[in-house]
Structures are given as C-alpha cells and as structure tokens.
Design a protein around this motif. Structure first.
Motif, PDB file in Angstrom:
ATOM      1  N   LEU A 173       0.811  -1.217   0.000  1.00 35.54           N
ATOM      2  CA  LEU A 173       0.000   0.000   0.000  1.00 35.54           C
ATOM      3  C   LEU A 173       0.844   1.266   0.000  1.00 35.54           C
ATOM      4  CD1 LEU A 173      -2.705  -0.985   2.637  1.00 35.54           C
ATOM      5  CD2 LEU A 173      -2.809  -1.208   0.152  1.00 35.54           C
ATOM      6  N   TYR A 174       2.156   1.109   0.284  1.00 37.64           N
ATOM      7  CA  TYR A 174       2.998   2.292   0.436  1.00 37.64           C
ATOM      8  C   TYR A 174       4.456   1.857   0.336  1.00 37.64           C
ATOM      9  CZ  TYR A 174       4.304   6.876   2.264  1.00 37.64           C
ATOM     10  OH  TYR A 174       4.831   8.133   2.411  1.00 37.64           O
TER      11      TYR A 174
ATOM     12  N   ASP B 171       6.981   2.685   2.150  1.00 36.24           N
ATOM     13  CA  ASP B 171       7.606   2.523   3.448  1.00 36.24           C
ATOM     14  C   ASP B 171       6.817   1.494   4.276  1.00 36.24           C
ATOM     15  OD1 ASP B 171       9.289   3.055   5.528  1.00 36.24           O
ATOM     16  OD2 ASP B 171       8.461   5.033   6.006  1.00 36.24           O
ATOM     17  N   MET B 172       7.407   1.010   5.362  1.00 35.76           N
ATOM     18  CA  MET B 172       6.701   0.127   6.292  1.00 35.76           C
ATOM     19  C   MET B 172       5.512   0.877   6.893  1.00 35.76           C
ATOM     20  SD  MET B 172       8.178  -2.908   6.878  1.00 35.76           S
ATOM     21  CE  MET B 172       8.019  -3.406   8.610  1.00 35.76           C
ATOM     22  N   LEU B 173       4.412   0.186   7.061  1.00 37.96           N
ATOM     23  CA  LEU B 173       3.249   0.759   7.744  1.00 37.96           C
ATOM     24  C   LEU B 173       2.971  -0.071   8.989  1.00 37.96           C
ATOM     25  CD1 LEU B 173       0.852   1.232   4.686  1.00 37.96           C
ATOM     26  CD2 LEU B 173       2.130   3.044   5.841  1.00 37.96           C
ATOM     27  N   SER B 174       2.418   0.558  10.002  1.00 37.28           N
ATOM     28  CA  SER B 174       2.052  -0.209  11.195  1.00 37.28           C
ATOM     29  C   SER B 174       0.855  -1.098  10.864  1.00 37.28           C
ATOM     30  CB  SER B 174       1.739   0.732  12.353  1.00 37.28           C
ATOM     31  OG  SER B 174       0.626   1.522  12.043  1.00 37.28           O
TER      32      SER B 174
ATOM     33  N   THR C  59      -2.401   0.713  10.718  1.00 34.09           N
ATOM     34  CA  THR C  59      -2.564   1.582   9.544  1.00 34.09           C
ATOM     35  C   THR C  59      -3.036   0.749   8.353  1.00 34.09           C
ATOM     36  OG1 THR C  59      -0.792   3.013  10.352  1.00 34.09           O
ATOM     37  CG2 THR C  59      -1.405   3.263   8.041  1.00 34.09           C
TER      38      THR C  59
END
Lengths: 192, 192
Positions: A166-167, A169-172, A175
């Motif tokens: 989804l992005y 970078d790493m997402l929590s 999120t």
C-alpha cells in the motif's frame, strides 16, 4: 507473564528472534482498530490472531476490548492460562494450540486471500477492491503482519493469491487495517 | 501525575465531570492512528490536541510516538512539567496554556472547518470530500471529540461550517480519524 519488549528488554535480547517478539502492544492497537471499525459494527468482520508459536486467538466480533493496555495484558495472561474468556452468554476470546496460518486459512470460505507486504505489488486499494467486487468476490481474507520489523516468516506466496503493497515505506499493522477496513466499507458495504 | 480512569477510578468519582475525564488512552490511540497514517507520512497532516482546561498540545508530524502506553503516560507527565519535549534538532511536543478551540482554529488557514458528531448530518465521506475537492478546498480542519461519552462541551455550530455524522452509533476517536485519513488520501492525495 506476557513478554513485553518495553519492560523485559534485556531478558529478551537472549531469546531467539528477540527483536521480533514481545510486542503485544501491536496486537492491542490492531484489535482496537479492527473491533471498533464500522465494518465490524456492521457485522462484516472476523478477526483471528495467529502467533509465532502456531497458536490462534479467535476474537468474537462483539467483544468490547479494553482500551487500557495494562488491562489488556491482564486479559491476555488470563487467556493463555484458561484458554478461553467468556461471559454468561458468550465466548469472547478462545485460544487454539498447534495450528498453522495455512490451516486457519483452509477453514474459511474466503473468495480471495491476500497478504500485505512492502514486497508486494503496488495497488490502489479502492480500484483493487472495485475489481474484486465486479468479480463477485466479497469474502476477502487479509493477512497483516504484526511484528515490529522484517517480513513474514512463512512463505506468503504459498498461502495467498496476491501479495500487495500500500505504500513504499513500512506501515504499522493498524494503519494497514484502517486502509483495508475503510476501503472495504466504501466499496463493498455501500449501495453503488 | 496524569489522571487515568483505569487506575484512579474511585478518586475521580468525586471530580466534576469525572465520567468524561482521565482518558489519556483515547489521546494515545488517536495519535498513533494519526501519526502513522499515510497522509502524515506524505507530510499532509497537522495534529493539535485541545484539552478541557484550554491547553493545546502541538505535535510535530515527525514525532515517532511510543506505542507502549506506560511510556506514553511518562512522556505526557514530562510535557506537562516542562511544557516542551525536544531533541537536539527539533521540538516534538509543545504545550500552550489558556487557548480555546476557537483561538486554535483562527490561527489556521483552513478552507473548511468541520466537526464530527452523531448529532451532525449523515454524509458519505468519499462523496463529501469529492465535492470539497471540486470546490478547491484542500485544507480541511477536522474536529474529533476525544471524550468517552456525551457530546462536545462547546457549541460546535459556532466554530464550524459543517457538522457531520459518519455512523448511527458512537464511534471511537481513532475510528473517525481513520475514516477521515483514508478517505482524504483517496480523494485529495492521488492523481484523478
């Protein structure tokens, strides 16, 4: 006692995979996001937490989870001791031993099984879900990692039909859960 | 010491408005949702927390907030004592005294100020945001209640242009934040 990296940091350094463990805070934050979402309030969500030791925690969607972290830890300690948390009327949480992620998946009737990882293909979730809706695939099984760093230990490609990102970078975990839940609600739970 | 209803329950019963107070857990969960959202990672979010005693907490969007609740409470105690939390390079959190919600709003350059309440008009957020986008209103100021029950103490109609409701039932502050952030990202931060 539930391992917590914030309090048992030095003891954990000696454990195998210590950096990936002792983060019940991630589970707590994820569960609060999932259980209090509109999708869950509409009765359209099932949550299972799978642990690194092949245990599964089945969460009744009607569970009103405590927001206070210290109380949540108390609840988890009780669950691992008694294997079940129940009220007079219903089972809220249930622990199952010796079950792999693959076995959990096989018990569901999901139309589509997807994993979320920065290693996956980049998609825009609204368009991705719209395509699934057109294909009449409303029962989605979404696998979200609940570890503080690194990637899944198992081979996600062997147990999913798609791995998506989804992005950059790493997402929590919460999120990713928010992105899935709000877009699922927008695409699947509203009149066109 | 920060009041926490989970631990200071009996002491709080004697306080005026005791049922609405002592819930830093709501602030913590809201901040983790907001700061770790894709909208914030893209640099498009500003967060201010306004307290019932007319204090404001300005949060640097680059703050990596601790996920552990006990540590968060420690940080808040430090903030209320020192009025500032900073590293060598930047201010992470800053406390301001004697400022009303209205005064905070007046300092911003928002195109549209909206409050979220079950008492508001029912809207579908994707369509609502799409209309604002067409009107060239990208700077939205969203007011979310962070109290465990009841409605806003101030008159929201006097300080907002619109009051909207996302669901028939009460939603947690972080659920409302998720709805706003995911839909804002979908509508405003992606190419058409």
């Amino acid at each position: 006692m539930i391992l917590d990296a914030s309090f048992h940091h030095s003891a954990m350094k000696k454990l195998p995979d210590g950096r990936r463990r002792g983060r019940p805070d991630i589970t707590h934050l994820f569960l609060l996001t999932a259980l209090e979402s509109i999708v869950n309030k509409k009765g359209q969500l099932t949550v299972v937490v799978h642990t690194r030791n092949n245990k599964a925690i089945y969460v009744n969607p009607e569970t009103r989870l405590m927001r206070n972290y210290t109380r949540f830890i108390g609840l988890m300690e009780q669950l691992f001791e008694k294997e079940i948390i129940e009220t007079d009327e219903k089972i809220l949480l249930q622990l199952q031993h010796d079950i792999t992620l693959k076995e959990i998946i096989e018990k569901t009737d999901a139309d589509m099984i997807m994993g979320f990882s920065t290693q996956g293909k980049h998609v825009q979730l609204p368009e991705y879900f719209s395509t699934l809706k057109k294909k009449k695939c409303p029962h989605l099984l979404c696998i979200i990692g609940g570890f503080p760093s690194g990637d899944f230990q198992c081979d996600l490609t062997a147990i999913t039909q798609d791995i998506i990102s989804l992005y950059d970078d790493m997402l929590s975990a919460w999120t990713v859960a928010s992105e899935i839940l709000v877009n699922y609600e927008n695409i699947f739970l509203r009149c066109p």
